[in-house]
Design a protein around this motif. Structure first.
Motif, mmCIF file in Angstrom:
data_model
loop_
_atom_site.group_PDB
_atom_site.id
_atom_site.type_symbol
_atom_site.label_atom_id
_atom_site.label_comp_id
_atom_site.label_asym_id
_atom_site.label_seq_id
_atom_site.Cartn_x
_atom_site.Cartn_y
_atom_site.Cartn_z
ATOM 1 N N ALA A 1 5.824 4.103 1.600
ATOM 2 C CA ALA A 1 5.426 2.732 1.271
ATOM 3 C C ALA A 1 5.088 1.973 2.551
ATOM 4 C CB ALA A 1 6.547 2.019 0.518
ATOM 5 N N HIS A 2 3.881 1.405 2.576
ATOM 6 C CA HIS A 2 3.408 0.672 3.751
ATOM 7 C C HIS A 2 4.028 -0.719 3.799
ATOM 8 C CE1 HIS A 2 0.507 -0.995 6.624
ATOM 9 N NE2 HIS A 2 0.118 0.253 6.867
ATOM 10 N N ALA B 1 0.864 -1.174 0.000
ATOM 11 C CA ALA B 1 0.000 0.000 0.000
ATOM 12 C C ALA B 1 0.907 1.233 0.000
ATOM 13 C CB ALA B 1 -0.893 -0.007 1.231
ATOM 14 N N MET B 2 0.388 2.335 -0.505
ATOM 15 C CA MET B 2 1.158 3.577 -0.570
ATOM 16 C C MET B 2 0.370 4.691 0.100
ATOM 17 S SD MET B 2 3.942 2.763 -2.091
ATOM 18 C CE MET B 2 4.579 4.418 -2.434
ATOM 19 N N GLY B 3 1.093 5.581 0.741
ATOM 20 C CA GLY B 3 0.415 6.661 1.448
ATOM 21 C C GLY B 3 1.067 8.008 1.226
ATOM 22 N N TRP B 4 0.289 9.036 1.542
ATOM 23 C CA TRP B 4 0.795 10.405 1.560
ATOM 24 C C TRP B 4 0.623 10.963 2.965
ATOM 25 C CZ3 TRP B 4 3.269 12.872 -2.359
ATOM 26 C CH2 TRP B 4 3.160 12.333 -3.638
ATOM 27 N N GLY C 1 2.124 6.320 10.821
ATOM 28 C CA GLY C 1 3.402 6.497 10.165
ATOM 29 C C GLY C 1 4.395 5.376 10.419
ATOM 30 N N HIS C 2 4.355 4.775 11.585
ATOM 31 C CA HIS C 2 5.326 3.732 11.898
ATOM 32 C C HIS C 2 5.078 2.437 11.129
ATOM 33 C CE1 HIS C 2 2.258 2.895 15.194
ATOM 34 N NE2 HIS C 2 2.295 1.762 14.540
ATOM 35 N N ASP C 3 3.957 2.360 10.404
ATOM 36 C CA ASP C 3 3.710 1.199 9.545
ATOM 37 C C ASP C 3 4.290 1.382 8.150
ATOM 38 O OD1 ASP C 3 0.432 0.613 10.986
ATOM 39 O OD2 ASP C 3 2.373 -0.286 11.480
ATOM 40 N N TYR C 4 4.951 2.485 7.917
ATOM 41 C CA TYR C 4 5.584 2.766 6.621
ATOM 42 C C TYR C 4 7.100 2.723 6.811
ATOM 43 C CZ TYR C 4 0.987 4.419 5.122
ATOM 44 O OH TYR C 4 -0.341 4.509 4.816
ATOM 45 N N ASP C 5 7.778 2.021 5.935
ATOM 46 C CA ASP C 5 9.220 1.886 6.130
ATOM 47 C C ASP C 5 10.067 2.555 5.062
ATOM 48 O OD1 ASP C 5 9.707 -1.560 4.918
ATOM 49 O OD2 ASP C 5 8.450 0.077 4.197
#
Length: 126
Positions: free
Chosen positions: A98-99, A33-36, A110-114
């Motif tokens: 990137a998740h 998954a991708m985030g902003w 945020g801590h689920d994105y590396d």
């Protein structure tokens, strides 16, 4: 490894629109998954929007719901954020991330994105 490069930021008047893009390199883009996220001066980083790997799950912060639209093109390894009806309070540095998972139940942490991009500045004038 995933490398993320944002583009599309700039200066816009209130009520205007901008489209941010994030180009990803690396084979793992399609399994994530991708985030902003965004961070304004003196404020903590906050979640804006996310989209699952399949595109079937989309998540928005309440503050942008109805104004912003996230999308992705897995063939081109890109994720975009269309921002309409911009407000001065949308001013921030916007980051693509990137998740860890492809189809998260929760995508705002945020801590689920590396992997993170370097950010692009969005400034909305009143």
């Amino acid at each position: 490894q995933v490398q993320l490069v944002e583009s599309g930021g700039g200066l816009v008047q209130a009520g205007g629109s901008l489209r941010l893009s994030c180009a990803a390199s690396g084979r793992t883009f399609r399994s994530r998954a991708m985030g902003w996220f965004r961070q304004a001066p003196g404020k903590e980083r906050e979640f804006v929007a996310a989209i699952s790997w399949s595109g079937g799950r989309i998540y928005y912060a309440d503050s942008v719901k109805g104004r912003f639209t996230i999308s992705r093109d897995n063939a081109k390894n890109t994720v975009s954020l269309q921002m309409n009806s911009l407000k001065p309070e949308d001013t921030a540095v916007y980051y693509c991330a990137a998740h860890l998972n492809p189809e998260p139940v929760v995508a705002r942490l945020g801590h689920d994105y590396d992997y993170w991009g370097q950010g692009t500045q969005v400034t909305v004038s009143s």
